[in-house]
Design an enzyme around this catalytic site. Sequence first.
Site, PDB file in Angstrom:
ATOM      1  N   LYS A  75      51.583  93.774  65.701  1.00 48.61           N
ATOM      2  CA  LYS A  75      50.926  94.727  64.855  1.00 48.61           C
ATOM      3  C   LYS A  75      51.213  94.636  63.378  1.00 48.61           C
ATOM      4  CE  LYS A  75      48.884  97.736  67.845  1.00 48.61           C
ATOM      5  NZ  LYS A  75      49.094  99.299  68.174  1.00 48.61           N
ATOM      6  N   ASP A 123      52.550 104.871  68.152  1.00 52.32           N
ATOM      7  CA  ASP A 123      53.671 104.659  69.359  1.00 52.32           C
ATOM      8  C   ASP A 123      54.909 104.085  68.909  1.00 52.32           C
ATOM      9  OD1 ASP A 123      52.546 106.123  71.483  1.00 52.32           O
ATOM     10  OD2 ASP A 123      51.217 104.500  71.703  1.00 52.32           O
TER      11      ASP A 123
END
Length: 403
Positions: A75, A123
């Site tokens: 990410k 998250d």
Amino acid sequence: MFMLNDQADYRTPLEAGDAEILSAEAANEVERFLRHREGHNVTPLVSLPALARKIGVGSIVIKDEGHRLGLGSFKALGGSYAVIRLVLEEASKEFGREVDVSELQNDDVKAVAAKMTFACATDGNHGRSVAMGAQFVGAKCSIFVHSGVSAQRVAAIARYGADMIRVNGNYDDSVHEAARVAEKKGWITVSDTSWPGYERIPGFVMQGYTALLSEALRQMPEPPTHVFVQAGVGGIAATVAGHFSILLGDARPYFVVVDPSRAACLFETARAGHPVKVEHGEATVMAMLECYEPSLVAWRILSRTADAFMAVEDSEAIAAMKLLANPRGSDPAMVAGESGGVGLAALLNLAADKALREKIGLGPQSRIFLINTEGATDPNLYEKLIGATPSEVLSRNMERVAG
């Protein structure tokens, strides 16, 4: 759970906009941007020959994104890249000329960034990337986290100077709240999922992920024949499937999308033939994949480029983590978080089923490509599940060399 892709648009060309986002030219530009990032290094491609022999395939390689830009996750490539792109666009608009990434640390460009606030829901990993990107360019940042995000993951994001906002509910609830507040305050939402009317920025996020594929293709002696990639909202899976389809055409690998069984939004979307939101039930240990509604852009790409969809159980994901930490034979040990080894869990599941092996053409000549999408992003949970700290696991590789 396993299902072949039977969508009406399966194997049809990508829409022009999606093809542009995931093109070879775009991937080259992402790598050019990365060369301006402090701490950027190519992540390793790890071979597991002993495991390959055990399950009867030609080779298994895993791109280990646990080393990416100090964030411990793939990410790191997406959210921060989107932030940088958006700051350069705003500076170009203000200055009336194209502003290049090489000018990002100039005072006039940083003055533009200082007036911008970026927001997202997370998250854990995506929020860290957005926060890191905002800190890098000198912008403000607000990150929305739902009640299930651990204190360690919240602290890891806050270290980049982000304003942390807790939201009751699950990941999807935090996505909606982040978008609502950002619109009200005039902030820029940098989400890794997309919805009607909001696709361009998630496209930038996905474009950022292409860097790991460019690296992997250079590191592999031959392109893979089979790819298993985990999916939350679908961004990384769609990036891999779409980019490989563009680059390799008819020679592209067989592509399997893997969901957690407790949050199988892409599997159920494929079953229904249109995007669906699945019910929130018991939480999955695969926290980075606990998403209940797919990204529209990701589904549009995967409906064309994925060959199959499947879901794995929490126990299978944990077993894959343990196998990577305690590998067979001389295979190196690898630290994979709860979501990191899910592609391997899917491979092991299918390899043990003779009928499914035949269905997807898995055999002695197969070259498998997997992505360890995260390292131990929650070290306490990792130690609890594995029975060893990340450093203890990696020390096993040094012991093998010394032995």
